[in-house]
Design an enzyme around this catalytic site. Sequence first.
Site: not given
Length: 436
Positions: A135, A257, A259
């Site tokens: 990001c 993202h 994760e």
Amino acid sequence: MSSSPDLSRVLPRVLIVSRRTVRKNKFVDFVGEYHLDLIVGYGAVPVIVPRVAGVHTLLDSFEPIHGVLLCEGEDIDPSLYESADAAAGALSPEQLEAVRRLHPSDAAVDHEKDSIELRLARRCLERNIPYLGICRGSQVLNVACGGSLYQDVEHELGPAAAAVRHINYDDYDGHRHPVRVLPGTPLHEWFADDLAEGEDGGAQQLMVNSYHHQGVRRLAQRFVPMAFAPDGLVEGFYDPDAYNPGEGKFIMGLQFHPERMRKPGSDEFDYPGCARAYQEFVRAVVAYQEKQVAAAVPRSALPASPKLNKEMERRRKVNFRSFSLAKDMYLSGGRAHTKPAEQRDLDAGAEFLESNTASLSVQQEKRLKQMGATVRNASGYLNSLKLSDGREAAARALMAEMTVGQLSDLASFYQTMGRICSEVLDRKLQALHLHE
């Protein structure tokens, strides 16, 4: 008191810069737990760099650095990437105020965090330290290499912005949008089993999360895109010349993202490929540390070096000739003109210096840069070459048209000149002392 640790047994270190917020009327620094879990889970140690005033001047104290992960945070100061192409879509004061109202937690600028992260990113680029930007971290990487950003995607992309929604506060973690993944890229490899055909039946797509209102406007020249959103925004990019995790090479930015791409109410990833970004990044970090440890082994502990083979001997001769040419140019006051063949030799010497900076200590590398800067900027040096104002203006105009790669080559050449200047100066000072 315990003895010094065996560096070959110490886990590799990944630096992560924290983000600042306010809790109970006090500043608190934090890093998302998912990042930390994945770094630890794949065999590295996360080292949190606090977002504290002055830390940008203390980065040498965080050495050794085997990898850097930058993620999340406020908007990057526009003055750090403003250029002609950014000015073309500059937002009006009214539009900027509307952006601040809509994205209050992101639209502020944190100058200290900018300074810390840009310095870390440039350190990674200079030394080929593995870097993963998520990001904001991807935007920092692009800016560090000369790229630019949209200050607000919705305002600046115009009609194309209607094709996709990049942030949804009503469905923050559940929101997804498609991206077109380009074949032959690491992203395509990681998600190959889960890519779906787009509506046109051709492009392979992936559904990703999205938490941003800014993005890459102009991608820096060294990078290759890996994925695009339907509105054309770059959602992932990497440096193909600095990507080989097994050899400790990894320079990449992802706008989404991975994760946080988890199934509702579960820690299970949307796709197995989500974890691959961190897995391959840490693999590169481990390999990079191994190379650093090997380089630190005392020469006395190494077996006797074999004789140079023909190829190594050829390279040694080319490099020797390169440095000799540079020295002759220096002694002639820059009046000598190089032939094309000689220019190739100079390029080879510059390439040799660039590829061997990993063996330098931080202090040595800093001194080399300082000498190069002194040679480039000293008015006395310019006067000795008798450059007129017209020639200097012409040189500046020429450099403005040069690519990042060409400017990097030019800077490398003057670094070599700086070293030669230092050597000649040392000899002359020694001669003066002998005559005193």
